[in-house]
Design an enzyme around this catalytic site. Structure first.
Site, PDB file in Angstrom:
ATOM      1  N   LEU A   1       0.834  -1.210   0.000  1.00 35.73           N
ATOM      2  CA  LEU A   1       0.000   0.000   0.000  1.00 35.73           C
ATOM      3  C   LEU A   1       0.863   1.251   0.000  1.00 35.73           C
ATOM      4  O   LEU A   1       0.722   2.117  -0.859  1.00 35.73           O
ATOM      5  CB  LEU A   1      -0.936   0.001   1.215  1.00 35.73           C
ATOM      6  CG  LEU A   1      -1.826   1.240   1.372  1.00 35.73           C
ATOM      7  CD1 LEU A   1      -2.793   1.360   0.205  1.00 35.73           C
ATOM      8  CD2 LEU A   1      -2.581   1.209   2.700  1.00 35.73           C
ATOM      9  N   THR A   2       1.777   1.373   0.968  1.00 41.59           N
ATOM     10  CA  THR A   2       2.604   2.576   1.120  1.00 41.59           C
ATOM     11  C   THR A   2       3.490   2.791  -0.101  1.00 41.59           C
ATOM     12  O   THR A   2       4.080   1.857  -0.631  1.00 41.59           O
ATOM     13  CB  THR A   2       3.482   2.446   2.372  1.00 41.59           C
ATOM     14  OG1 THR A   2       2.647   2.315   3.509  1.00 41.59           O
ATOM     15  CG2 THR A   2       4.391   3.653   2.531  1.00 41.59           C
ATOM     16  N   GLU A   3       3.588   4.050  -0.522  1.00 43.73           N
ATOM     17  CA  GLU A   3       4.457   4.412  -1.644  1.00 43.73           C
ATOM     18  C   GLU A   3       5.523   5.398  -1.175  1.00 43.73           C
ATOM     19  O   GLU A   3       5.395   5.997  -0.100  1.00 43.73           O
ATOM     20  CB  GLU A   3       3.625   4.999  -2.787  1.00 43.73           C
ATOM     21  CG  GLU A   3       2.626   4.003  -3.347  1.00 43.73           C
ATOM     22  CD  GLU A   3       1.972   4.464  -4.645  1.00 43.73           C
ATOM     23  OE1 GLU A   3       2.261   5.600  -5.093  1.00 43.73           O
ATOM     24  OE2 GLU A   3       1.175   3.689  -5.204  1.00 43.73           O
TER      25      GLU A   3
ATOM     26  N   ARG B   1      -3.169  -3.003  13.190  1.00 44.23           N
ATOM     27  CA  ARG B   1      -3.013  -2.088  14.326  1.00 44.23           C
ATOM     28  C   ARG B   1      -3.461  -2.740  15.623  1.00 44.23           C
ATOM     29  O   ARG B   1      -2.891  -2.491  16.688  1.00 44.23           O
ATOM     30  CB  ARG B   1      -3.838  -0.817  14.080  1.00 44.23           C
ATOM     31  CG  ARG B   1      -3.269   0.087  13.014  1.00 44.23           C
ATOM     32  CD  ARG B   1      -4.279   1.125  12.579  1.00 44.23           C
ATOM     33  NE  ARG B   1      -3.752   1.949  11.504  1.00 44.23           N
ATOM     34  CZ  ARG B   1      -4.499   2.611  10.625  1.00 44.23           C
ATOM     35  NH1 ARG B   1      -5.825   2.526  10.707  1.00 44.23           N
ATOM     36  NH2 ARG B   1      -3.946   3.333   9.676  1.00 44.23           N
TER      37      ARG B   1
ATOM     38  N   ARG C   1      22.973  -4.572  40.189  1.00 43.25           N
ATOM     39  CA  ARG C   1      23.946  -3.494  39.980  1.00 43.25           C
ATOM     40  C   ARG C   1      24.153  -2.752  41.297  1.00 43.25           C
ATOM     41  O   ARG C   1      23.222  -2.120  41.825  1.00 43.25           O
ATOM     42  CB  ARG C   1      23.439  -2.548  38.896  1.00 43.25           C
ATOM     43  CG  ARG C   1      24.382  -1.380  38.605  1.00 43.25           C
ATOM     44  CD  ARG C   1      25.567  -1.846  37.773  1.00 43.25           C
ATOM     45  NE  ARG C   1      26.255  -0.715  37.168  1.00 43.25           N
ATOM     46  CZ  ARG C   1      27.383  -0.196  37.628  1.00 43.25           C
ATOM     47  NH1 ARG C   1      27.961  -0.683  38.712  1.00 43.25           N
ATOM     48  NH2 ARG C   1      27.950   0.815  36.993  1.00 43.25           N
TER      49      ARG C   1
ATOM     50  N   GLN D   1      15.317   5.413  45.958  1.00 47.88           N
ATOM     51  CA  GLN D   1      13.965   5.934  45.748  1.00 47.88           C
ATOM     52  C   GLN D   1      13.746   6.364  44.285  1.00 47.88           C
ATOM     53  O   GLN D   1      12.682   6.107  43.715  1.00 47.88           O
ATOM     54  CB  GLN D   1      13.699   7.106  46.688  1.00 47.88           C
ATOM     55  CG  GLN D   1      13.576   6.702  48.146  1.00 47.88           C
ATOM     56  CD  GLN D   1      13.265   7.883  49.054  1.00 47.88           C
ATOM     57  OE1 GLN D   1      13.170   9.020  48.604  1.00 47.88           O
ATOM     58  NE2 GLN D   1      13.121   7.615  50.344  1.00 47.88           N
TER      59      GLN D   1
ATOM     60  N   GLU E   1       1.706   1.684  10.287  1.00 47.50           N
ATOM     61  CA  GLU E   1       0.284   1.416  10.524  1.00 47.50           C
ATOM     62  C   GLU E   1      -0.422   2.655  11.079  1.00 47.50           C
ATOM     63  O   GLU E   1      -1.298   2.574  11.935  1.00 47.50           O
ATOM     64  CB  GLU E   1       0.083   0.230  11.489  1.00 47.50           C
ATOM     65  CG  GLU E   1       0.915  -0.990  11.200  1.00 47.50           C
ATOM     66  CD  GLU E   1       0.538  -1.700   9.916  1.00 47.50           C
ATOM     67  OE1 GLU E   1      -0.391  -1.240   9.241  1.00 47.50           O
ATOM     68  OE2 GLU E   1       1.187  -2.700   9.583  1.00 47.50           O
ATOM     69  N   GLY E   2      -0.028   3.813  10.580  1.00 54.07           N
ATOM     70  CA  GLY E   2      -0.598   5.072  11.042  1.00 54.07           C
ATOM     71  C   GLY E   2       0.307   5.760  12.031  1.00 54.07           C
ATOM     72  O   GLY E   2       0.617   5.215  13.091  1.00 54.07           O
TER      73      GLY E   2
END
Length: 387
Positions: free
Chosen positions: A134-136, A246, A271, A282, A366-367
């Site tokens: 789809l995407t160009e 999506r 660590r 904290q 996808e948007g």
């Protein structure tokens, strides 16, 4: 989620079948994907055909579709599989999403019986790989501007144009290609062996390196009339497929976030800084708490949207809410986790930076976030801001 991160008892919302699917996907991710991903990401190369067959054997390809060898599972089960696979790597989930929710779904939803019978059993088994064109190069968020065209020539169709950023393109056996015709935008089932079809792989990616990304070039690709997807007319066809993909991302992005957070909690617990573990500070606990809250909210949102999808009431703007929120929060979690790991956060020994890099792509494919904001804005105001 692991028990330590499930602060709100999400598991109580799941069925036994959904828990089983999640466990199977997690085993596959742990045993098959995680050990190999650092090398795949480093070399930008994956054994796509081998992985497709393994995923097909597990029933993960087109798993939410019915018939044709597909598993016919519910939306939440599908989403949880996406979550576990993306907890390993977004590129791996992209392979599953594009195969099942774009290429297979397009044929399953809009195809002829001949097209379904020819392709879907092989695709669900992973014996044939699909891609979705789809995407160009110049038309991503505005697919209505596409230049790829298809013209009638007797009983045939002749396609010309190019598509860009196509997952699975270079390894695909079949491409679902959308093109402009005299009758509006139509979809075509294109065997990649057709003369005039080429799919050069895109190199030098900094994101989704454990995924095949390609350009599709169509130069006088001649197809029989039977290649047309008969039930798809206009942009509603491809956009319907995108909503399916999506939906998987809503779950998947939370997998990447969870993996970052689990890795970070384990690292910070070992660590030692100023004679005590990082987890005893904290500031560290505040960061971990905030990230865990957003992770739990995101998973709850995903499950809720999955239940709406089960009932057939899920609306496009609700999918946009899920995609916008969960990917945005996932990338924020990845970046915050990197700060706790400090210099080790950029090392390939840990998955944090790989997830963060991948999520940069997930944020826009996808948007884009901006497009989803406008979809939500239109739902809120009744005004379209796209033009």
């Amino acid at each position: 989620m692991g028990a330590s991160l499930d602060l709100v008892d999400v598991d109580s919302l799941l069925t036994g079948e959904e828990v089983d699917v999640r466990a199977a996907a997690r085993r596959f991710a742990d045993e098959r994907l995680r050990p190999a991903l650092p090398e795949w990401f480093e070399t930008a190369s994956i054994p796509a055909r081998e992985l497709a067959k393994e995923l097909g054997a597990l029933g993960f390809l087109g798993m939410h579709l019915t018939g044709y060898g597909c598993a016919g599972l519910g939306p939440v089960a599908y989403g949880l599989a996406c979550l576990e696979i993306e907890a390993a790597d977004s590129g791996m989930r992209s392979l599953v999403s594009v195969q099942g929710s774009l290429a297979m779904y397009a044929i399953w939803k809009y195809g002829s019986d001949e097209q379904k019978n020819e392709w879907l059993p092989r695709m669900s088994a992973g014996e044939a790989i699909g891609c979705f064109g789809l995407t160009e190069p110049d038309f991503g968020s505005n697919p209505a501007g596409m230049r790829t065209n298809a013209r009638r020539d007797g009983d045939d169709w002749v396609l010309n144009g190019s598509k860009m950023w196509i997952t699975n393109g270079s390894v695909a056996d079949v491409a679902v290609v959308w093109a402009r015709t005299d009758d509006g935008v139509r979809g075509f089932v294109v065997p990649t062996s057709t003369p005039g079809f080429t799919a050069p792989e895109i190199k030098q990616k900094m994101s989704l390196r454990a995924s095949v990304t390609s350009e599709l070039v169509l130069s006088d690709v001649r197809l029989p009339g039977s290649a047309l997807l008969p039930e798809a007319r206009g942009l509603s066809g491809p956009l319907g497929c995108l909503n399916e993909a999506r939906f998987g991302i809503i779950f998947g992005a939370m997998g990447a976030a969870r993996d970052c957070l689990e890795t970070t909690i384990a690292y910070a617990g070992e660590r030692i800084v100023f004679d005590k573990p990082l987890t005893a500070y904290q500031l560290t606990q505040a960061k971990l708490a905030d990230m865990a809250v957003e992770l739990n909210k995101g998973v709850l949102l995903a499950v809720h949207l999955g239940r709406l999808k089960e009932k057939g009431t899920l609306r496009p703007e609700q999918v946009s809410v899920g995609k916008l929120n969960n990917v945005r929060e996932a990338i924020a979690i990845a970046r915050e986790c990197r700060t706790i790991l400090a210099a080790n956060g950029i090392s390939g020994e840990y998955p944090i930076m790989r997830h963060a890099n991948n999520l940069e792509s997930v944020l826009t494919y996808e948007g884009t976030s901006e497009v989803h904001q406008l979809v939500i804005g239109q739902a809120l105001t009744g005004e379209s801001a796209f033009r």
